[in-house]
Design a protein around this motif. Structure first.
Motif, mmCIF file in Angstrom:
data_model
loop_
_atom_site.group_PDB
_atom_site.id
_atom_site.type_symbol
_atom_site.label_atom_id
_atom_site.label_comp_id
_atom_site.label_asym_id
_atom_site.label_seq_id
_atom_site.Cartn_x
_atom_site.Cartn_y
_atom_site.Cartn_z
ATOM 1 N N CYS A 23 0.989 -1.339 0.206
ATOM 2 C CA CYS A 23 0.001 -0.074 -0.020
ATOM 3 C C CYS A 23 0.873 1.205 -0.004
ATOM 4 C CB CYS A 23 -0.736 -0.100 1.199
ATOM 5 S SG CYS A 23 -1.916 1.497 1.500
ATOM 6 N N ALA A 24 1.849 1.102 0.934
ATOM 7 C CA ALA A 24 2.789 2.384 1.072
ATOM 8 C C ALA A 24 3.574 2.544 -0.257
ATOM 9 C CB ALA A 24 3.778 2.291 2.028
ATOM 10 N N LEU A 25 3.893 1.506 -0.815
ATOM 11 C CA LEU A 25 4.849 1.278 -2.398
ATOM 12 C C LEU A 25 3.798 1.963 -3.380
ATOM 13 C CD1 LEU A 25 7.273 0.589 -4.051
ATOM 14 C CD2 LEU A 25 6.197 -1.673 -4.374
ATOM 15 N N GLY A 26 2.591 1.501 -3.510
ATOM 16 C CA GLY A 26 1.750 2.176 -4.616
ATOM 17 C C GLY A 26 1.349 3.557 -4.299
ATOM 18 N N VAL A 27 1.178 3.857 -3.081
ATOM 19 C CA VAL A 27 0.715 5.482 -3.092
ATOM 20 C C VAL A 27 1.997 6.440 -3.223
ATOM 21 C CG1 VAL A 27 -1.204 5.212 -1.557
ATOM 22 C CG2 VAL A 27 0.972 5.378 -0.571
ATOM 23 N N THR A 28 3.036 5.776 -3.092
ATOM 24 C CA THR A 28 4.273 6.785 -3.151
ATOM 25 C C THR A 28 4.568 6.592 -4.471
ATOM 26 O OG1 THR A 28 5.092 5.771 -1.020
ATOM 27 C CG2 THR A 28 6.621 6.801 -2.618
ATOM 28 N N ILE A 29 4.382 5.594 -5.423
ATOM 29 C CA ILE A 29 4.674 5.344 -6.909
ATOM 30 C C ILE A 29 3.663 6.332 -7.535
ATOM 31 C CG2 ILE A 29 4.666 3.954 -8.624
ATOM 32 C CD1 ILE A 29 5.852 1.882 -7.242
ATOM 33 N N GLY A 30 2.457 6.199 -7.012
ATOM 34 C CA GLY A 30 1.254 7.062 -7.333
ATOM 35 C C GLY A 30 1.605 8.666 -7.389
ATOM 36 N N MET A 31 2.132 8.847 -6.164
ATOM 37 C CA MET A 31 2.390 10.405 -6.285
ATOM 38 C C MET A 31 3.513 10.837 -7.073
ATOM 39 S SD MET A 31 2.165 11.216 -2.145
ATOM 40 C CE MET A 31 3.053 12.645 -2.223
ATOM 41 N N ILE A 67 -1.470 3.524 -6.478
ATOM 42 C CA ILE A 67 -1.010 3.892 -7.533
ATOM 43 C C ILE A 67 -2.042 4.915 -8.161
ATOM 44 C CG2 ILE A 67 0.017 3.934 -10.044
ATOM 45 C CD1 ILE A 67 1.366 1.355 -9.226
ATOM 46 N N TYR A 68 -3.054 4.221 -8.385
ATOM 47 C CA TYR A 68 -4.533 5.157 -8.768
ATOM 48 C C TYR A 68 -4.521 6.399 -8.211
ATOM 49 C CZ TYR A 68 -8.818 5.939 -11.194
ATOM 50 O OH TYR A 68 -9.930 6.752 -11.712
ATOM 51 N N TYR A 69 -5.040 6.042 -6.935
ATOM 52 C CA TYR A 69 -5.433 7.371 -6.138
ATOM 53 C C TYR A 69 -4.320 8.265 -5.917
ATOM 54 C CZ TYR A 69 -5.154 4.249 -2.064
ATOM 55 O OH TYR A 69 -5.140 3.513 -1.176
ATOM 56 N N GLY A 70 -3.189 7.579 -5.418
ATOM 57 C CA GLY A 70 -2.023 8.365 -5.437
ATOM 58 C C GLY A 70 -1.625 9.485 -6.212
ATOM 59 N N ALA A 71 -1.789 8.785 -7.618
ATOM 60 C CA ALA A 71 -1.651 9.971 -8.809
ATOM 61 C C ALA A 71 -2.653 10.987 -8.637
ATOM 62 C CB ALA A 71 -1.714 9.132 -9.883
ATOM 63 N N GLN A 72 -3.767 10.768 -8.208
ATOM 64 C CA GLN A 72 -4.798 12.007 -8.204
ATOM 65 C C GLN A 72 -4.081 13.241 -7.112
ATOM 66 O OE1 GLN A 72 -7.119 11.791 -10.376
ATOM 67 N NE2 GLN A 72 -6.429 9.643 -10.735
ATOM 68 N N TYR A 73 -3.347 12.677 -6.262
ATOM 69 C CA TYR A 73 -2.918 13.487 -5.286
ATOM 70 C C TYR A 73 -1.895 14.326 -5.831
ATOM 71 C CZ TYR A 73 -5.135 11.803 -0.594
ATOM 72 O OH TYR A 73 -6.037 11.916 -0.012
ATOM 73 N N GLY A 74 -0.842 13.582 -6.459
ATOM 74 C CA GLY A 74 0.438 14.191 -7.229
ATOM 75 C C GLY A 74 0.142 14.869 -8.245
ATOM 76 N N GLY A 75 -1.141 14.616 -9.032
ATOM 77 C CA GLY A 75 -1.321 15.456 -10.359
ATOM 78 C C GLY A 75 -1.406 16.866 -10.115
ATOM 79 N N SER A 76 -1.944 17.424 -8.944
ATOM 80 C CA SER A 76 -2.152 18.521 -8.641
ATOM 81 C C SER A 76 -0.752 19.552 -8.592
ATOM 82 C CB SER A 76 -2.719 18.837 -7.645
ATOM 83 O OG SER A 76 -2.651 18.497 -6.493
#
Length: 501
Positions: A23-31, A67-76
């Motif tokens: 989970c931590a890996l996914g959200v970090t990669i997503g960001m 990765i999916y919802y982490g990218a939503q955070y980082g996209g902004s």
């Protein structure tokens, strides 16, 4: 009481060391992916999909969803600092986020988008936990005709609601359906459209398609377009703190954006971008001073940011309970389930409660991690924007090749990725959306199976699709979508003519 027991089960699954790490890996990669313009979460998920072969299904979905919802955070982040959206749904953030950055309020904008993302995601996860099981119980009563009609509705909606021509969307869906027919017919054992090539007997690998039309195409499309980024923004903790007026002006826009995003995400074929733009348009329309939008209005970033994160979470509702993906990312999630031998649909919750509830709880954990990580790591993400693209893009291609080769250790899989990369570029040049193609590929075999089963039960009577209230309702909605599309096309053609007169 039942939902408490279910959440307790989810906690026992999500809080294992393996799932927490992924989970931590996914959200970090997503960001990271969200911050870097021009890469996209679709490409990242496509590249990492081969890793899901070697971990349990729950762990795989936890990472891919992160990765999916982490990218939503980082996209902004890139949208606010550089006027370059990291994800398509972050495009609308540029309208007011970048002016805030130029006005010296980049820190406030980054802080408020993080809070808006967390609130939108958190509320929608509660909705997912509350309404997904009843929806699944309702869907258990569906028969083959109902499933076929529902999947057909999803494909028609995905084709019509794309940006651009609905006809091109339908053409992409049909192409995806044709790709899904390649391989051995499960009913007769006959090879279809394999042209005598043995590596096609098992069908076309979904990873090859996804990596080709999303990963390779994104790289080729952005080569030479994105110059080396120069960013002199200095972000301190003090600069992140919003004023009381900022907080007051953001509360109701965040809640309205969350509601819009949750509703939009449930609909098949919509995705997160539509929710963001609708939320922004609504805030501008109801504002007492619409002229402030585009000049750094705080509502212009908090409403769409909460909407796109809410849509990203609520898209899992039809995906997990009905087996109908809301967008291309959800189609990849279905592909991950199929890889692990899990058939998507209403029985997923009852047959695999640990998977569903573990995933729901992981959403809460992942969003909390993103809230904790995103603010202190803003300075790091800003520095990552300076990675030279001549280094970044070849590395992406290398990871794509390694990932697809590691699945079957077959050279032909690499050739398929290259071929679909070319196809993706052609689709891009001609103005076709690739997402409906992937949806058609995923849903095609399941539609064929349910259609055949319905025909066997009804002894070839096509009226079986109109005799049942559920399937008849879906076909009525399909007709409504098609009529609306035709009407919109005719109206657009008449408008220029009337303007000339």
């Amino acid at each position: 009481m039942e939902i408490i027991n279910n959440l307790a089960l989810g906690i026992s699954v999500a809080f294992t060391l393996e799932n927490l790490m992924y989970c931590a890996l996914g959200v970090t990669i997503g960001m990271f992916i969200g911050v870097i313009p021009g890469v996209g979460h679709l490409a990242a998920i496509s590249m990492l999909l081969p890793l899901t072969y070697y971990v349990p299904a729950t762990t795989a979905l936890v990472m891919l969803a992160g990765i999916y919802y982490g990218a939503q955070y980082g996209g902004s982040t890139a949208a606010i600092l550089l006027n370059l959206p990291g994800t398509p749904s972050s495009s609308v953030i540029c309208l007011d986020g970048y002016p805030m950055s130029k006005n010296g309020r980049a820190g406030v904008a980054l802080f408020m988008t993080t809070i808006a993302s967390f609130v939108g995601s958190f509320i929608t996860v509660i909705v997912l936990a509350a309404f997904a099981p009843p929806l699944a119980n309702f869907a258990v009563a569906f028969n083959s005709a109902d499933y076929f009609a529902m999947m057909l509705l999803g494909l028609v909606a995905a084709a019509i609601l794309v940006q651009g021509s609905p006809a091109k969307g339908l053409a992409a869906v049909v192409f995806g359906l044709m790709l899904g027919m390649v391989g051995t017919d499960v009913s007769t054992g006959i090879q279809r459209y394999t042209f005598g090539l043995t590596f096609l007997y098992d069908g076309i690998n979904i990873v090859a398609i996804a990596m080709g039309i999303f990963g390779v195409t994104e790289v080729i499309a952005n080569v030479g377009k994105v110059a080396q980024i120069k960013n002199d923004q200095k972000i301190t903790f003090r600069s992140l703190l919003p004023t009381k007026r900022d907080v007051k002006d953001s509360v109701f826009p965040i809640l309205r954006g969350t509601g819009i995003g949750t509703g939009i995400g449930i609909l098949p074929g919509t995705g997160t971008s539509i929710g963001s733009f609708i939320a922004y348009a609504l805030e501008k329309r109801i504002s007492k001073d619409p002229s402030k939008f585009g000049k750094g209005a705080i509502e212009g970033i908090t409403a769409p940011e909460s909407a796109n994160n809410a849509a990203a979470q609520s898209a899992f509702i039809p995906t997990l309970t009905l087996g109908i993906p809301g967008d291309a990312v959800m189609a990849l999630m279905l592909g991950a389930l199929l890889i692990h031998g899990i058939t998507p649909g209403p029985n997923v919750i009852s047959d695999n409660p640990d998977l569903f509830w573990g995933l729901v709880v992981s959403f809460l954990i992942g969003n909390l991690l993103l809230l904790i990580l995103n603010i202190p790591m803003v300075g790091l993400w800003v520095r990552l924007l300076k990675i030279p693209y001549p280094i970044l893009y070849p590395a992406i291609i290398l990871f794509i090749v390694i990932g697809v080769y590691s699945i079957n250790y077959a050279n032909m899989d690499i050739m398929l990725v290259a071929m679909f990369g070319v196809i993706g570029c052609v689709l891009l040049i001609l103005g076709f959306e690739p997402a409906p193609l992937l949806l058609g590929y995923i849903l095609g075999p399941m539609m064929e199976e349910n259609f055949r089963r319905a025909m066997l039960i009804s002894r070839g009577d096509l009226m079986v699709f109109l005799e049942r209230p559920v399937s008849a309702t879906f076909f009525a909605l399909i007709a409504l979508f098609l009529c609306w599309s035709i009407y919109s096309a005719i109206k657009q053609r008449r408008s220029p003519v009337e303007g000339e007169l």
